[in-house]
Design a protein around this motif. Sequence first.
Motif, short mmCIF file in Angstrom:
data_model
loop_
_atom_site.label_atom_id
_atom_site.label_comp_id
_atom_site.label_asym_id
_atom_site.label_seq_id
_atom_site.Cartn_x
_atom_site.Cartn_y
_atom_site.Cartn_z
N ALA A 89 0.56 -1.34 -0.17
CA ALA A 89 -0.19 -0.36 0.34
C ALA A 89 1.22 1.68 -0.12
CB ALA A 89 -1.04 0.12 1.57
N LEU A 90 1.78 1.57 0.88
CA LEU A 90 2.29 2.69 0.72
C LEU A 90 3.31 3.22 -0.48
CD1 LEU A 90 4.26 2.45 4.51
CD2 LEU A 90 2.50 3.42 3.97
N ALA A 91 3.99 1.43 -0.81
CA ALA A 91 4.74 1.27 -2.29
C ALA A 91 4.25 2.11 -2.81
CB ALA A 91 5.54 0.28 -2.50
N ILE A 92 2.77 1.49 -3.41
CA ILE A 92 1.78 1.95 -4.76
C ILE A 92 1.51 3.73 -4.27
CG2 ILE A 92 -0.66 1.45 -3.56
CD1 ILE A 92 -1.31 0.38 -6.96
N ALA A 93 0.90 4.44 -3.12
CA ALA A 93 0.72 4.66 -2.69
C ALA A 93 1.99 6.41 -3.28
CB ALA A 93 0.15 6.00 -1.28
N LEU A 94 3.44 6.03 -2.80
CA LEU A 94 4.42 6.98 -2.74
C LEU A 94 4.85 6.77 -4.29
CD1 LEU A 94 7.32 8.18 -1.75
CD2 LEU A 94 7.87 6.45 -1.93
N GLY A 95 4.30 5.73 -5.26
CA GLY A 95 4.86 6.09 -7.01
C GLY A 95 3.54 6.87 -6.89
N THR A 96 2.33 6.74 -6.87
CA THR A 96 0.83 8.27 -7.22
C THR A 96 1.92 9.38 -6.52
OG1 THR A 96 -0.36 5.92 -7.12
CG2 THR A 96 -0.76 8.25 -6.75
N TYR A 97 1.75 9.87 -5.39
CA TYR A 97 2.45 10.62 -4.94
C TYR A 97 3.36 11.02 -6.18
CZ TYR A 97 4.09 15.04 -2.38
OH TYR A 97 4.03 15.84 -1.70
N LEU A 98 4.91 10.91 -5.96
CA LEU A 98 5.80 11.51 -6.96
C LEU A 98 5.16 11.33 -8.66
CD1 LEU A 98 8.73 8.73 -6.73
CD2 LEU A 98 8.65 11.22 -5.47
N GLY A 99 4.13 11.08 -9.04
CA GLY A 99 3.19 11.51 -10.47
C GLY A 99 3.99 11.37 -11.70
N GLY A 100 2.73 10.14 -12.46
CA GLY A 100 3.95 10.10 -13.80
C GLY A 100 3.68 11.05 -14.64
N TRP A 101 4.67 12.56 -14.29
CA TRP A 101 3.91 13.78 -15.68
C TRP A 101 4.18 13.46 -16.70
CZ3 TRP A 101 0.88 16.29 -12.23
CH2 TRP A 101 1.79 16.54 -10.40
N ARG A 102 4.94 12.15 -16.98
CA ARG A 102 4.94 12.36 -18.55
C ARG A 102 3.70 11.37 -19.53
NH1 ARG A 102 10.51 12.74 -19.52
NH2 ARG A 102 10.28 12.41 -21.43
N ILE A 103 3.52 10.74 -18.46
CA ILE A 103 1.98 9.88 -19.03
C ILE A 103 0.68 10.59 -18.22
CG2 ILE A 103 0.67 8.39 -18.47
CD1 ILE A 103 2.98 6.70 -17.89
N ILE A 104 0.83 11.26 -17.30
CA ILE A 104 -0.35 12.71 -17.24
C ILE A 104 -0.71 13.91 -18.59
CG2 ILE A 104 -0.46 14.81 -15.92
CD1 ILE A 104 -0.11 12.80 -13.09
N ARG A 105 0.26 13.72 -18.73
CA ARG A 105 0.58 14.85 -20.08
C ARG A 105 0.71 14.93 -21.21
NH1 ARG A 105 2.50 19.30 -21.77
NH2 ARG A 105 2.76 19.84 -24.11
N THR A 106 0.14 13.28 -21.53
CA THR A 106 0.20 13.12 -22.56
C THR A 106 -1.90 12.75 -22.22
OG1 THR A 106 2.07 11.10 -23.05
CG2 THR A 106 -0.18 10.52 -24.65
#
Length: 400
Positions: A242-259
């Motif tokens: 739970a912590l691993a996926i939450a931390l990854g989410t918080y860092l943000g996959g900005w490249r994919i968010i932009r697309t």
Amino acid sequence: MILTLVVITALGFDFTNGFHDTANAMATSIATGALRPKVAVLLSAVLNLVGAFLSIEVALTVTNAVVNIQNSDGTPKPELLADGGTALLVIVLAGVIGGILWNLLTWLLGLPSSSSHALFGGIIGATVAGLGWSGVKWTGDGSKLDGVLGKVVLPALISPVVAGVVAAVGTWIIYKITIGVAARFTDNGFRWGQIGSASLVSLAHGTNDAQKTMGVITLALIASGEWTNTSDIPIWVRVSCALAIALGTYLGGWRIIRTLGKGLVEIAPPQGFAAESAAATVILTSSHLGFALSTTQVATGSILGSGVGRPGAQVRWAVAGRMVAAWMITLPAAALAGAFMWLVADLIGGVAGAVVVFALLLVAAGFMYQISRRTPIDHNNVNDEWQPAPAPASLSKEHA
């Protein structure tokens, strides 16, 4: 030693799953200004964290549907338990590495491919390399939708189409109903609606995707004799995943968010609300019916549908074509990576082989990260006007 590497690698996959799939829930909210970028990823991270604790059903059957490495009760096949379960641990390690490599490559390219399919593909490839073609459940026993065809391929073909149709119809209805209403009123109202619909997608994502890694780690623990209960998940596994996926989410996959937010179509708040609502509806309905699907493909299909449903909207079909191509090759590409890693580990043998493939993962990850720094995308420039090569964050700040 090999068990430790499997746990670390699985948590690493969970982390990449988090930042790779943040866009599924938050890309449209960020693009329309409903949420500020950093607030959006924080909200998504919290809901992913909460969602990971709501159920363990997916975790208990994560690999049973596609590969023959477990019995019906979830215990590993007896022939894979020799020498402390080394054979099974190496298959799982190689498979998860294959999934991570594909996640990182598609993130680097800004392509929203499926993390679930990457994980399944990597494990399928490693299983074929280690056990042969009979080690994979291609179609199941015919009594229900099962195996690679029923659990992976068919949902991959159907779910984005259904989500796209629902979003297109919803968008068209919204614009018909709100004709004559001042845009500032509709935009403000639908921005608030987007916060709720995006939150629902994040919660559903945490409930589903974090459990895949829980299942992988628990299977490894059972194989090595560290856990025996096939109807439960160790609490430390739940918390760490739970912590691993939450931390990854918080860092943000900005490249994919932009697309997703800027590359497919210029999204207005009514479109964003329709797209997120359609995605949440399809994901939750499919979960209730027991169908495995990709939240990435559902989110992408709904965004495309919202563009088709809005009168006068311009859909960038070239970008959509790249995404579809990535969807089509995710499973085989991750499978090839998983198979290669298994062959390397098996050639070297034992703990040394596992250490070498883990080191290869670190080298490849570091290399792709360095390449990404040449054209950085973050919360400062994620909403810049779409262009083939997004402006670096530094330039974005200068023109702000």
